[in-house]
Design a protein around this motif. Structure first.
Motif, mmCIF file in Angstrom:
data_model
loop_
_atom_site.group_PDB
_atom_site.id
_atom_site.type_symbol
_atom_site.label_atom_id
_atom_site.label_comp_id
_atom_site.label_asym_id
_atom_site.label_seq_id
_atom_site.Cartn_x
_atom_site.Cartn_y
_atom_site.Cartn_z
ATOM 1 N N SER A 27 -8.746 -3.601 3.033
ATOM 2 C CA SER A 27 -7.697 -2.632 2.698
ATOM 3 C C SER A 27 -6.737 -2.423 3.859
ATOM 4 C CB SER A 27 -8.331 -1.289 2.327
ATOM 5 O OG SER A 27 -9.233 -1.426 1.268
ATOM 6 N N TYR A 63 -4.065 -5.644 -0.732
ATOM 7 C CA TYR A 63 -5.095 -6.076 0.205
ATOM 8 C C TYR A 63 -4.541 -7.102 1.182
ATOM 9 C CZ TYR A 63 -8.168 -3.861 -3.192
ATOM 10 O OH TYR A 63 -8.755 -2.951 -4.022
ATOM 11 N N GLN A 100 -5.822 5.596 -3.010
ATOM 12 C CA GLN A 100 -6.093 4.381 -3.767
ATOM 13 C C GLN A 100 -4.950 4.095 -4.740
ATOM 14 O OE1 GLN A 100 -8.737 2.640 -2.970
ATOM 15 N NE2 GLN A 100 -8.134 0.964 -4.294
ATOM 16 N N ALA A 157 0.827 -1.204 0.000
ATOM 17 C CA ALA A 157 0.000 0.000 0.000
ATOM 18 C C ALA A 157 0.865 1.259 0.000
ATOM 19 C CB ALA A 157 -0.912 0.004 1.220
#
Length: 427
Positions: free
Chosen positions: A228, A82, A74, A63
């Protein structure tokens, strides 16, 4: 003979001795209450602060983190963006599992309302999730516990509500939605109609979001069993130098320092242990929350310590006045004993033992009274009892003895300077 002299002096001056015992009891009661609360206040203050949010955020290694740990921009839709939903419960398997009080996952996406052009943030999460852990522990967790400070108009949704949603107050005003209204939420190629169950007034980014159940978000995004990120609320110990060094690089610690750090509930050691059980994720402390908790706890304990010191200083001043008056009243008796050959050291011990015996009685009364005061403080402030710390007993004994000795110094100085001839002649 020495004991008879002590007992005789106590009974002859029972009024002043009673006042000394009362003074010691008052100082000892406040000291006992503050010390017990101070030694037990850490977890209680932390638990109170847990109502205002998590202090650890766990994100996938792939991430992209931006300016802070409250949000994530995003990133490209790839598998390493994920975590697995089953990873969330693994936090209850670490060494400090009992310090993990709450946790909840989030699946973040974006969508549109009623076919509008503007994208809105959509969050799927747990609300009051019941978990049966492999350890046999049963617990309830979710965002309703972690965000208990939210001002919610209407009702919270449950984890079984597939057609109900909660919406932020700012977004509700923008879209003209009220409680009970229906709206169509579009996420990618999927659309679903929801009923507004609750409107959230949080004063932050949540006021512009739509909240639905995690299962519904997973179905709409085709991300089954994926999340997430997830937040963790843990009871922690304020950082010290070892914790700060470990947060930068755990390998910089010696073997002994590493063991101390690992076995202490620092936020960095809890994050390290979460990384061990969730290898695909990275646990990061939310520094604004973690540091605020430590600062508040340290200031609370410092305030209680200051109250303890001031109460004992006040008791020492009161004892000093009472004992000085007592010795002055007995100056003829002490002068006669000196004239008959009594030395300064035995006379000093005579006065000290008298006061120490009285102080012992006052200290016992003050200790148990302090336990009662501590329970009143615990129930009033924290809504929970304060555990009696065994170490308070020897600590309070030493403090009371020091207070009595310090309070006796002016009277002992007067006793040592007393001249029998002058006293016996009435000078």
């Amino acid at each position: 003979m020495f004991i008879r002299m002590i007992l005789g002096a106590l009974f002859r001056q029972k009024g002043k001795m009673l006042m000394v015992a009362l003074t010691v009891a008052l100082g000892a009661s406040l000291a006992s209450a503050m010390l017990n609360v101070m030694l037990d206040v850490g977890d209680k203050v932390n638990r109170e602060l847990k109502a205002y949010g998590a202090n650890i955020n766990v994100l996938p290694k792939g991430a992209l983190l931006l300016s802070d740990l409250y949000g994530m921009e995003q990133a490209p839709d790839t598998p390493d963006m994920y975590l697995s939903e089953e990873d969330v419960a693994k936090v209850k398997t670490i060494f400090w599992a009992h310090n993990i009080v709450d946790f909840t996952p989030h699946l973040n996406t974006s969508g549109t309302i009623n076919g509008g052009a503007d994208a809105v943030k959509v969050t799927g999460t747990w609300y009051q999730k019941h978990l049966s852990l492999p350890t046999g522990e049963e617990l309830e967790t979710g965002i309703q516990r972690m965000r208990s400070w939210w001002d919610v108009s209407g009702d919270w949704i449950s984890d079984e509500d597939t057609d109900r949603a909660m919406i932020g107050s700012a977004l509700a005003r923008q879209q003209g939605l009220e409680l009970g209204d229906s709206f169509t939420l579009g996420v990618g190629t999927n659309e679903q109609t929801f009923t507004v169950s609750g409107i959230i007034e949080a004063g932050g980014d949540e006021d512009d979001q739509v909240f639905i159940t995690l299962k519904t978000a997973q179905d709409m995004t085709d991300k089954q069993e994926k999340i997430s990120s997830f937040e963790v609320s843990a009871l922690t110990t304020p950082d010290n130098e070892i914790a700060r060094r470990a947060a930068e690089n755990p390998r910089s610690l010696s073997a002994k320092e590493h063991e101390t750090w690992y076995c202490t509930a620092y936020v960095s050691s809890i994050c390290y242990q979460i990384d061990e059980v969730v290898p695909e994720g990275v646990a990061k402390p939310i520094r604004q929350v973690a540091e605020s908790e430590g600062t508040i706890l340290e200031k609370t304990q410092l305030l209680m310590l200051l109250i303890t010191v001031l109460s004992l200083l006040g008791a020492a001043l009161g004892i000093s006045n009472l004992i000085s008056a007592s010795v002055m009243e007995r100056s003829s008796e002490i002068g006669l004993m000196k004239a008959l050959g009594a030395h300064d050291v035995p006379l000093t011990w005579l006065v000290l033992l008298e006061i120490l015996l009285v102080g012992l009685v006052g200290g016992l009364i003050g200790y148990f009274a302090g336990l009662g005061f501590a329970q009143i403080i615990g129930q009033t402030v924290f809504g929970a009892p304060i555990a009696a710390a065994p170490m308070v007993i020897p600590l309070l004994s030493v403090l009371v003895a020091l207070v009595i000795i310090v309070g006796s110094l002016p009277s002992i100085r007067y006793l040592l300077s007393l001249r029998p001839a002058e006293v016996l002649h009435g000078r």
